[in-house]
Design an enzyme around this catalytic site. Structure first.
Site, PDB file in Angstrom:
ATOM      1  N   HIS A 299       0.832  -1.211   0.000  1.00 58.48           N
ATOM      2  CA  HIS A 299       0.000   0.000   0.000  1.00 58.48           C
ATOM      3  C   HIS A 299       0.866   1.261   0.000  1.00 58.48           C
ATOM      4  CE1 HIS A 299       0.541   0.802   4.381  1.00 58.48           C
ATOM      5  NE2 HIS A 299       0.437  -0.509   4.530  1.00 58.48           N
TER       6      HIS A 299
ATOM      7  N   ASP B  51       6.327   1.048   7.458  1.00 59.75           N
ATOM      8  CA  ASP B  51       4.973   0.661   7.062  1.00 59.75           C
ATOM      9  C   ASP B  51       4.429   1.614   6.002  1.00 59.75           C
ATOM     10  OD1 ASP B  51       2.482  -0.518   6.995  1.00 59.75           O
ATOM     11  OD2 ASP B  51       1.817   0.344   8.888  1.00 59.75           O
TER      12      ASP B  51
ATOM     13  N   GLU C 274      -5.032   1.743   2.809  1.00 59.97           N
ATOM     14  CA  GLU C 274      -5.004   0.536   3.630  1.00 59.97           C
ATOM     15  C   GLU C 274      -5.122   0.873   5.113  1.00 59.97           C
ATOM     16  OE1 GLU C 274      -3.055  -2.620   6.117  1.00 59.97           O
ATOM     17  OE2 GLU C 274      -2.481  -0.523   5.864  1.00 59.97           O
ATOM     18  N   GLU C 275      -4.676   2.071   5.505  1.00 57.53           N
ATOM     19  CA  GLU C 275      -4.564   2.409   6.916  1.00 57.53           C
ATOM     20  C   GLU C 275      -5.865   2.902   7.543  1.00 57.53           C
ATOM     21  OE1 GLU C 275      -2.133   1.550   8.509  1.00 57.53           O
ATOM     22  OE2 GLU C 275      -0.246   1.772   7.430  1.00 57.53           O
TER      23      GLU C 275
ATOM     24  N   ASP D   4      -0.246   4.326   1.105  1.00 56.63           N
ATOM     25  CA  ASP D   4      -0.619   5.328   2.100  1.00 56.63           C
ATOM     26  C   ASP D   4       0.093   5.123   3.428  1.00 56.63           C
ATOM     27  OD1 ASP D   4      -2.215   2.940   2.394  1.00 56.63           O
ATOM     28  OD2 ASP D   4      -3.498   4.027   3.792  1.00 56.63           O
TER      29      ASP D   4
ATOM     30  N   HIS E 260       3.475   3.223  12.623  1.00 55.51           N
ATOM     31  CA  HIS E 260       2.550   4.230  13.155  1.00 55.51           C
ATOM     32  C   HIS E 260       3.137   5.045  14.303  1.00 55.51           C
ATOM     33  CE1 HIS E 260      -1.105   1.633  11.656  1.00 55.51           C
ATOM     34  NE2 HIS E 260      -0.151   1.761  10.739  1.00 55.51           N
TER      35      HIS E 260
ATOM     36  N   GLU F 244       4.267  -6.137   3.676  1.00 55.57           N
ATOM     37  CA  GLU F 244       4.143  -5.466   4.969  1.00 55.57           C
ATOM     38  C   GLU F 244       5.406  -5.752   5.795  1.00 55.57           C
ATOM     39  OE1 GLU F 244       1.979  -3.553   6.496  1.00 55.57           O
ATOM     40  OE2 GLU F 244       0.079  -3.700   5.427  1.00 55.57           O
TER      41      GLU F 244
END
Length: 355
Positions: free
Chosen positions: A71, A98, A128-129, A73, A331, A157
């Protein structure tokens, strides 16, 4: 005007370039434009786009097709852009782990593997997030499943460089109580719905989660309260309360079976499902998966989270998680990835796809 992506950079330098293009969920267009532009310049690839998802494919006529997905984003920026490289070889910044390191590895392979031993599909998707309704891979599954066709898939991932098989399922449900509203000065005239939630919390505290072994991998489950809502004002006895619980369940259960287990735990209470996604079995016995694990050279483990491998599993495509970066840093304000880990991931995937 942006000068574009230089796919001649090594994977670590390309990671830094990707990180410096902010792409918080629903704001991926600038990065998707760069990815599409770079890939369309490669004559050995067919490139398609849907929204801010870009899919590129080789067509060499091999008898097996592998899908590599990631992903574009990130979560909201936390004062951690632009990227910076320190003396220890760590690249810092939002999305480094990530999962822009994994995306950089995909781009390097897409640019340089002109005659792979398997046909390849590279999927770069958006959102995705955030909530599943926005997920770009979900949209591709629904609108263009033919773009995702393959015999095996790898979701890049962050896994710390190991192979994580399958993934947990997840559901959220509200466990509700009701009462009778009254003035708090005359509380005996009412029934306090928040007080009635005490047994719900007691059952959660007493709950013993399962640990389920599948194909030699152990999936630990979890059932937890994540939100409590109730009350109207500081002088009102509340007449309603809900405890939102999140059940992370082993992929040996269907969504329906997982919901039934939650209903059993909270027997006597109203349980309302609000969100659910299936798990994915590891599928490591599939020949392509076994060959991949052997090529990576580290013992596989269970994925202790939900990931988009479940979407490939629903399409009947065995899938695993594998990528550079420490998932525990995802994150966080301190998110970073080791340059050596990014280069190693590219090297191992390249060896697998050319041997």
């Amino acid at each position: 005007m942006d000068s574009g992506l230089d796919l001649g950079l090594d994977a670590a330098a390309l990671t830094a370039r990707l990180v410096d293009v902010a792409s918080v969920s629903r704001e991926e267009k600038a990065l998707a434009d760069l990815v599409e532009g770079a890939l369309r310049g490669l004559p050995h690839l067919r490139v398609d786009r849907d929204g801010d998802a870009v899919v590129a494919r080789t067509d060499t006529g091999r008898d097996q097709r592998v899908v590599l997905a990631g992903h574009l984003d990130t979560v909201p920026i936390a004062g951690n852009l632009p990227s910076r490289l320190d003396e220890a070889g760590l690249l810092w910044g939002c999305g480094t782990s990530d999962m822009k390191a994994g995306v950089a590895v995909q781009l390097r392979l897409a640019a340089t593997l002109t005659d792979p031993n398997r046909d390849l599909t590279f999927v770069f998707y958006d959102a995705e997030e955030i909530a599943a309704e926005f997920n770009g891979l979900k949209r591709l599954v629904e609108k263009h499943p033919d773009w995702l066709a393959g015999d095996f898939a790898v979701l890049l991932e962050p896994t710390g460089g190991r192979v994580d098989g399958g993934c947990q399922g997840t559901l959220r449900a509200q466990v509700r109580t009701t009462g009778r509203r009254a003035h708090s000065a005359r509380s005996w005239l009412g029934e306090n719905a928040i007080h009635k939630a005490a047994p719900i919390l007691a059952r959660l505290a007493a709950y013993e989660p399962r640990k389920v072994e599948i194909d030699g991998l152990v999936y630990p489950e979890g059932l937890n309260a994540v939100l409590i809502e109730g009350g109207h004002a500081g002088n009102v006895i509340p007449d309603s309360c809900s405890v939102t619980v999140n059940y992370r369940f082993s992929p040996d259960q269907s969504e329906a079976e997982a919901l039934e287990r939650v209903r059993e735990v909270f027997e006597g209470f109203e349980v309302v499902l609000t969100d659910s996604a299936p798990g994915a079995l590891p599928g490591l016995s599939h020949p392509a998966a076994a060959a991949f694990v052997a090529a990576i050279g580290t013992p596989p483990a269970a994925k202790e989270a939900w990931t988009d491998v479940a979407r490939f599993s629903a399409l009947g495509i065995p899938a695993v998680n594998y990528g550079p970066g420490d998932p525990t840093l995802a994150h966080t304000r301190e998110e970073n990835v080791a340059v050596a880990a990014v280069l190693e991931a590219e090297q191992k995937l390249r060896r697998w796809l050319t041997a």
